[in-house]
Motif scaffolding. Structure first.
Motif, PDB file in Angstrom:
ATOM      1  N   PHE A 196      29.996 -70.195 -97.342  1.00 55.14           N
ATOM      2  CA  PHE A 196      28.797 -69.618 -97.955  1.00 55.14           C
ATOM      3  C   PHE A 196      27.596 -70.571 -97.911  1.00 55.14           C
ATOM      4  O   PHE A 196      26.460 -70.124 -97.942  1.00 55.14           O
ATOM      5  N   TYR A 197      27.835 -71.868 -97.858  1.00 58.78           N
ATOM      6  CA  TYR A 197      26.715 -72.788 -97.601  1.00 58.78           C
ATOM      7  C   TYR A 197      26.117 -72.459 -96.234  1.00 58.78           C
ATOM      8  O   TYR A 197      24.901 -72.414 -96.058  1.00 58.78           O
ATOM      9  N   VAL A 198      27.007 -72.266 -95.273  1.00 59.06           N
ATOM     10  CA  VAL A 198      26.554 -71.969 -93.912  1.00 59.06           C
ATOM     11  C   VAL A 198      25.791 -70.654 -93.904  1.00 59.06           C
ATOM     12  O   VAL A 198      24.714 -70.533 -93.330  1.00 59.06           O
ATOM     13  N   LYS A 199      26.349 -69.667 -94.605  1.00 61.68           N
ATOM     14  CA  LYS A 199      25.685 -68.362 -94.640  1.00 61.68           C
ATOM     15  C   LYS A 199      24.294 -68.484 -95.271  1.00 61.68           C
ATOM     16  O   LYS A 199      23.317 -67.933 -94.753  1.00 61.68           O
ATOM     17  N   ASN A 200      24.219 -69.195 -96.363  1.00 55.72           N
ATOM     18  CA  ASN A 200      22.923 -69.331 -97.037  1.00 55.72           C
ATOM     19  C   ASN A 200      21.912 -70.075 -96.170  1.00 55.72           C
ATOM     20  O   ASN A 200      20.725 -69.744 -96.169  1.00 55.72           O
ATOM     21  N   ALA A 201      22.383 -71.054 -95.422  1.00 57.16           N
ATOM     22  CA  ALA A 201      21.485 -71.766 -94.517  1.00 57.16           C
ATOM     23  C   ALA A 201      20.991 -70.814 -93.430  1.00 57.16           C
ATOM     24  O   ALA A 201      19.807 -70.819 -93.059  1.00 57.16           O
ATOM     25  N   LEU A 202      21.876 -69.963 -92.949  1.00 56.60           N
ATOM     26  CA  LEU A 202      21.495 -69.009 -91.904  1.00 56.60           C
ATOM     27  C   LEU A 202      20.504 -67.968 -92.428  1.00 56.60           C
ATOM     28  O   LEU A 202      19.613 -67.518 -91.714  1.00 56.60           O
ATOM     29  N   LEU A 203      20.669 -67.598 -93.696  1.00 58.34           N
ATOM     30  CA  LEU A 203      19.730 -66.632 -94.290  1.00 58.34           C
ATOM     31  C   LEU A 203      18.306 -67.173 -94.213  1.00 58.34           C
ATOM     32  O   LEU A 203      17.374 -66.456 -93.874  1.00 58.34           O
ATOM     33  N   ASP A 204      18.141 -68.458 -94.524  1.00 51.47           N
ATOM     34  CA  ASP A 204      16.822 -69.098 -94.446  1.00 51.47           C
ATOM     35  C   ASP A 204      16.302 -69.151 -93.021  1.00 51.47           C
ATOM     36  O   ASP A 204      15.157 -68.826 -92.744  1.00 51.47           O
ATOM     37  N   THR A 205      17.178 -69.609 -92.138  1.00 53.22           N
ATOM     38  CA  THR A 205      16.733 -69.960 -90.792  1.00 53.22           C
ATOM     39  C   THR A 205      16.626 -68.746 -89.881  1.00 53.22           C
ATOM     40  O   THR A 205      15.761 -68.679 -89.023  1.00 53.22           O
ATOM     41  N   ASP A 207      16.303 -65.475 -90.881  1.00 51.12           N
ATOM     42  CA  ASP A 207      15.507 -64.371 -91.407  1.00 51.12           C
ATOM     43  C   ASP A 207      16.194 -63.029 -91.167  1.00 51.12           C
ATOM     44  O   ASP A 207      15.572 -62.065 -90.746  1.00 51.12           O
ATOM     45  N   LEU A 208      17.476 -62.987 -91.395  1.00 54.06           N
ATOM     46  CA  LEU A 208      18.226 -61.733 -91.252  1.00 54.06           C
ATOM     47  C   LEU A 208      18.617 -61.241 -92.645  1.00 54.06           C
ATOM     48  O   LEU A 208      18.754 -62.045 -93.568  1.00 54.06           O
ATOM     49  N   PRO A 209      18.819 -59.939 -92.793  1.00 55.61           N
ATOM     50  CA  PRO A 209      19.314 -59.465 -94.096  1.00 55.61           C
ATOM     51  C   PRO A 209      20.738 -59.962 -94.345  1.00 55.61           C
ATOM     52  O   PRO A 209      21.482 -60.240 -93.403  1.00 55.61           O
ATOM     53  N   GLU A 210      21.066 -60.050 -95.597  1.00 56.99           N
ATOM     54  CA  GLU A 210      22.329 -60.643 -95.998  1.00 56.99           C
ATOM     55  C   GLU A 210      23.546 -59.995 -95.327  1.00 56.99           C
ATOM     56  O   GLU A 210      24.493 -60.685 -94.960  1.00 56.99           O
ATOM     57  N   ASP A 211      23.496 -58.690 -95.177  1.00 58.68           N
ATOM     58  CA  ASP A 211      24.674 -58.011 -94.608  1.00 58.68           C
ATOM     59  C   ASP A 211      24.733 -58.120 -93.090  1.00 58.68           C
ATOM     60  O   ASP A 211      25.611 -57.556 -92.457  1.00 58.68           O
ATOM     61  N   LYS A 212      23.794 -58.836 -92.501  1.00 56.10           N
ATOM     62  CA  LYS A 212      23.819 -58.996 -91.040  1.00 56.10           C
ATOM     63  C   LYS A 212      24.280 -60.389 -90.624  1.00 56.10           C
ATOM     64  O   LYS A 212      24.112 -60.803 -89.477  1.00 56.10           O
TER      65      LYS A 212
END
Lengths: 698, 279, 156
Positions: A196-205, A207-212
């Motif tokens: 989930f750290y990785v996921k949260n970093a990807l959300l920032d970088t 710019d995709l919606p959470e479910d993607k």
């Protein structure tokens, strides 16, 4: 009959690992995959003047800061590390761009032709320079009692200073990560501790919606903190490349690249000032902790917190003043490493007490025991020790088993014995666990139960331990408990696999949930229960002033180390390690011993042979030929035993364990060396080179 | 794709070398690492490769008129297991690298790599070993200290192959080998000392001291050794400090990632003294 | 260069750059992923396989060197009785944690026991000293080898 949770069972994942069928990320295959290679800064601090690219053949790509769809910063505690360098670089090894393509040989030839022009700037390399120039990232402070008053009134003061070096994780599997888009969903696969750290970093970088975004942990070949925050950076790299090229991307580091740019244990300097009462009892302590964070702060504030909260060790010191600072230098960023700052400060406080005892001419262990924390004592942050402190029993056991006092008396010159006393705060620091607010799910389907967590198996045995906790609670065979695939799209966020929290916090939640499931077992064939962590209400923590309960509970231990030093070569031979721990209740005796022995081996390495030095921002030990970790010939027989002390909120009474052995053993080894030579040891690692100088009085 | 030759026999190999400038590769344990480029990449070789490890002419160990011939491509493990090899040399080889590496590495490779840390070298220097070099036109024999000319440098010509190493078939009364690395398991040598001596009636009849990793090449001094001949063990003990000091100016160590010059110097002198005091 | 060799007891032929590392040939060309790259410099032993029965680091072997030789990887070795003894020993002793080093340790164990069926503890330690493990501290691996010797009595 009641089953004993501590009775060892076979690890559930060992066969596929022994026979080589286990697939790590580098063993994965993707159709139409492109490989990524990172171009990195070769200078410690500079403006990037220009980047000249050769002609890029069709099917090959350059991926850099301009391709970042979202924010060009890796998300962590302090999100200051650029995913790709912008106009400047701050350390040797900093990622600037990727070359991506189908043939590794062609990628290599493109890499060789890329020219980067820098305008070099004055860089800062050592903790000493950083302190002089005050390049402070984080400055923390806390106090208990009235240390200033005591120091003003006290006539007799002792000052001491300790330093420690880098440590490289050397997980046997180097960093590896892959990404692909399946339709419009990004999948990232890799070796990691914290999906989930990785996921949260990807959300920032991204710019995709959470479910993607879905992050899938692959079989992880060791981590020890080295795969806590770092994979967030590499995940962003491959995700951006996949986004640009619409191909699956794989990026596997080789060892030298891994050592060059991945995080390491913080080098430290710790200064103490001590005031005594009339009985030579430590009355007040002033501690100044300096950590070399490297070029970006990143996760370092969290490391610094654990470092300073451990500054008082296992001792009840009435007045304490602690300052901790992270310093910026133009070096590869330091980060999480087993123990998370505590090994540095525990080394400091243990050696401080040893040095004081030697100066006072009293037995070091006796002197230490005069200061031990006990139940209901205040912690150094003004919280409370709520559990029975079984240190007296632990110490009794370890000195009996090691024949400590007899050896202390009969040892000849160049033979030494040392003892360390230590503790480790379980789980996240302060309010961390309530912020993480971990959630788990148990899903029942006929007689099969699937446990869904984001906690990962990385070698430490989490899969076996967590399945065992559920199976024994439900009284079903462990084969009927499935560990759900760790995929952020399928499992709830039970938190990162760090801070020795998995068995105690996540296992505790699973146990609680399994108990509920057991009462409802016959309700229906299929149902699921989810639970979230709730921080015990009686714990108080003030994050602004660092006061209160820094941890819900502590694990404890004592280690005895015996060494022999060759008077001709100053070579250190570790003859024996005797270790006794209170980790509540072992979830599996053999698995726990394995954790302890492994952690001790890493601690021995850090304390003796693992030298990593930076010269003008460049690591002198840049591969495994030069950076040495212990082999089978360097580790003695390690004896471990446990004192039971069930913790009411831990599953079956379990507390934290994984970091404890690496925290505890270095000062035991250092004391043994000090004892053998009758000299002071204030620096780790203790190499023969250093010992020669110490023995010759330099 | 790098060009490569895999000759059937030594003559063919020498012929290939007379026509082509090649990188000769035997066990590969040094070269493959020195030329490695990274994950899943081929190593980076400039010249065509000449593979010689399989050549039976280079894999023999035999005794010939009080001399032991060791083929350049004999694997370290095989040297350790051969009964005609002196025990001390086996002991030294047993402390080299690790079992998997010793299963691949050749003695010739250790010579040709000419590292100051080459662990067969102290022995070869101590016993005045000779290297046999061949080219398509003939053979020459070179003393070991002339074969190795500097750090990573040998006198091997581009058209030559090191074919044999010759050591005397001789055992010493005293055999001491001390090797220091960064750790006890596989590591490159920081400092090493080989001490050999023959003693009769409490007097030194022959003595050899060779030191590794503390100068560009192995350090050995026949001059200093000669001064100890016919001295009694007690006399040696008395002058051990003085003798070790005579080595001081020959020992020219460096600082590197693995140790310091200061340590290397001091410990080599300690080792010499320790050897002389415990004959 | 055309290289002919035996791989897990089957005759193979491959036309390939002579300098390619055996490690990559096994992983990339033959899909044998039990062979791991941990360092690429002969230091960690994760890429160890048996060449003519002896443990060797495949990251240091140029493929032309294996002409005519017999290579055994875990994919082949796992079907043997000796493997079963080692597997049982390793499982029961707790020799495995992250597992990345484990196939290399199995190969090193086979090579050791093949040469010395009754090693002392020091000989086991020396025999495994070319293989790094960062998880276990080695005690339980040594114990695993001990157990394997017991379970596989007569096999070596």
């Amino acid at each position: 009959m009641k089953e004993n949770i501590s009775k060892s069972i076979l690890r559930v994942d060992s066969r596929k690992k022994i026979n080589g069928e286990a697939k790590y990320i580098s063993d994965w295959k993707f159709d139409n995959v492109l490989y990524a290679k990172t171009i990195r800064s070769t200078v410690a601090k500079a403006k990037i003047l220009s980047i000249t690219l050769p002609e890029i053949p069709a099917g090959y790509y350059i991926v850099d800061k301009n391709e970042v769809p979202g924010i060009n910063r890796m998300q962590t505690v302090v999100s200051d590390h650029p995913v790709f360098a912008e106009n400047d670089v701050q350390y040797i090894g900093q990622p600037i761009l990727l070359v991506v393509g189908p043939d590794r040989e062609i990628i290599y030839s493109i890499v060789a032709k890329i020219e980067i022009q820098y305008k070099e700037q004055e860089a800062l390399f050592t903790l000493e320079e950083a302190e002089k120039k005050s390049t402070v990232f984080t400055d923390y402070h806390y106090r208990k009692g009235e240390p200033e008053t005591v120091f003003q009134q006290s006539g007799q003061l002792i000052e001491d200073e300790f330093t420690t070096g880098y440590q490289e994780h050397v997980y046997l599997e180097p960093q590896g990560i892959a990404a692909e888009f399946k339709e419009d969903t990004l999948f990232v696969y890799g070796s990691m501790q914290c999906p989930f750290y990785v996921k949260n970093a990807l959300l920032d970088t991204m710019d995709l919606p959470e479910d993607k975004i879905r992050v899938v942990q692959t079989i992880t070949g060791g981590a020890f903190g080295g795969k806590e925050e770092f994979p967030s950076l590499t995940a962003c790299h491959v995700a951006i490349a996949a986004h640009k090229t619409r191909h699956p991307i794989m990026m596997i580091y080789d060892r030298s690249e891994d050592i060059l740019c991945s995080t390491k244990r913080h080098p430290s300097k710790i200064r103490y000032k001590v005031a005594f009462d009339k009985n030579n009892q430590v009355l007040a302590l002033d501690v100044d902790v300096l950590l070399n964070a490297g070029a970006y702060n990143g996760l370092s504030p969290a490391v610094l917190q654990r470092a300073i909260f451990a500054a008082g060790g296992v001792y009840n010191i009435p007045h304490i003043n602690v300052r901790g600072r992270n310093f910026m230098t133009n070096a590869v960023p330091s980060g999480a490493y087993r123990g998370f700052g505590a090994p540095q400060t525990i080394f400091g406080i243990e050696m401080l007490f040893y040095n004081i005892a030697v100066k006072l001419g009293v037995d070091p262990l006796e002197y230490k025991m005069r200061h031990l924390l006990k139940k209901n004592d205040p912690t150094s942050t003004g919280g409370q020790i709520r559990e029975e402190v079984k240190l007296p029993e632990i110490i009794k056991k370890v000195i009996e088993k090691s024949d400590y006092y007899n050896k202390l008396k009969t040892n000849k010159k160049y033979q030494g014995i040392g003892i360390s006393l230590f503790l480790h705060g379980c789980g996240f620091t302060g309010k961390g666990e309530s912020v993480i607010n971990g959630k788990i799910t148990l899903e029942k389907n006929k007689d099969i139960v699937t446990l869904k967590v984001s906690s990962v198996e990385m070698g430490q045995g989490a899969e076996t331990a967590l399945r065992k906790i559920v199976a024994q609670t439900l009284k079903i065979p462990i084969e009927n408990v499935i560990y759900g695939e760790v995929d952020t799209g399928l499992v709830p966020d039970s938190g990162p696999t760090v801070a020795s929290r998995t068995t105690m916090i996540v296992g505790g939640l699973l146990r609680e949930t399994a108990m509920e499931m057991k009462t409802r077992w016959n309700e229906t064939e299929q149902f699921e229960i989810s639970k979230r962590y709730e921080h015990p209400k009686y714990l108080h923590w003030d994050d602004d002033n660092f006061s209160g309960d820094a941890y819900p509970v502590y694990s404890w231990g004592a280690n005895v180390a015996e060494v022999e030093i060759d008077p001709v070569s100053y070579e250190i031979t570790i003859k024996n390690i005797e270790a006794v721990y209170d980790v509540g209740v072992p979830i599996d005796n053999r698995a726990l011993k394995g954790q302890m022995q492994g952690g001790i081996a890493q601690g021995i390495g850090w304390a003796t042979i693992e030298v990593m030095e930076s010269e003008n921002g460049k690591l002198k030990q840049s591969n495994l030929t030069d950076y040495k970790v212990p082999t089978s010939m360097d580790i003695p027989e390690i004896h471990c035993s446990f004192v039971l002390n069930p913790y009411e909120f831990g599953p079956f009474g379990a507390k934290c364990a994984g970091e404890l052995p690496s925290v505890g053993v270095p000062p035991a080894v250092a004391e043994a060396v000090a004892n053998a030579l009758n000299k002071t040891i204030n620096h780790l690692p203790i190499t023969p080179e250093k010992l020669m100088e110490i023995d010759n009085g330099n | 794709m790098v060009e490569a030759f895999r000759p059937q026999n030594l003559i063919e190999a020498l012929y290939i070398l007379s026509e082509n400038e090649c990188t000769i590769i035997a066990g590969g344990t040094d070269l493959m690492v020195q030329r490695a480029r990274g994950f899943a990449l081929k190593p980076d070789f400039v010249f065509p490769l000449l593979f010689i490890e399989h050549l039976s002419e280079l894999k023999q160990i035999y005794n010939n008129s009080n001399e032991i011939h060791i083929g350049a491509c004999v694997i370290l493990t095989d040297i350790m297991q051969n009964e005609i090899i002196p025990e001390i040399f086996k002991e030294m080889i047993g402390k080299m690298a690790s079992p998997p590496t010793r299963n691949m590495a050749t003695i010739g490779g250790n010579l040709c790599n000419a590292s100051p840390a080459g662990d067969t070298l102290p022995y070869l220097y101590a016993v005045n070993a000779k290297a046999i070099l061949q080219n398509a036109n003939g053979v020459r024999t070179v003393p070991i200290e002339e074969f190795i000319t500097g750090v990573k440098k040998t006198c091997l010509q581009k058209n030559e192959i090191l074919t044999d190493i010759i050591i005397p078939d001789k055992k010493f009364d005293v055999n001491i080998y001390k090797r220091l690395g960064q750790r006890k398991g596989m590591s490159l040598t920081k400092v090493s000392l080989l001490g050999l001596a023959d003693i009769s009636k409490n007097r030194i009849r022959d003595i050899r001291i060779a030191l590794g990793s503390i100068a560009p090449t192995i350090v050995r001094s026949s001059d200093i050794e000669r001064k100890m001949i016919n001295k009694s063990l007690d006399e040696i003990k008395q002058i051990s400090y003085e003798i070790s000091n005579q080595y001081d100016k020959l020992i020219k160590p460096i600082d590197d990632a693995r140790s310091t010059a200061k340590y290397r110097k001091k410990v080599s002198l300690n080792l010499i003294k320790h050897f002389l005091e415990n004959l | 260069m055309v290289i002919e060799f035996y791989l897990n007891n089957e005759k193979k032929k491959i036309d390939i750059d002579a300098s390619a590392r055996l490690l990559d040939v096994l992983r990339e060309n033959f899909g044998l992923t039990s062979v791991k790259e941990g360092c690429g410099e002969g230091e960690c032993g994760a890429c160890v396989v048996l060449v003519n029965g002896r443990a060797m680091n495949t990251c240091m072997i140029p493929v032309a060197s294996i002409m005519g030789k017999s290579i055994v990887t875990m994919e082949g070795y796992k079907h043997t009785d000796r493997y079963k003894a080692i597997e049982t020993g390793f499982m029961e002793a707790g020799s495995v944690q992250c597992g990345f080093c484990t196939p290399g340790f199995v190969m090193a164990t086979e090579s050791l026991l093949n040469q010395n069926p009754n090693p002392t503890d020091d000989e086991i330690k020396e025999g495994l000293s070319g293989n790094l493990c960062r998880c276990t501290g080695y005690n339980m691996i040594i114990q695993g080898v001990r157990l394997a010797i017991e379970k596989g009595a007569g096999l070596w």
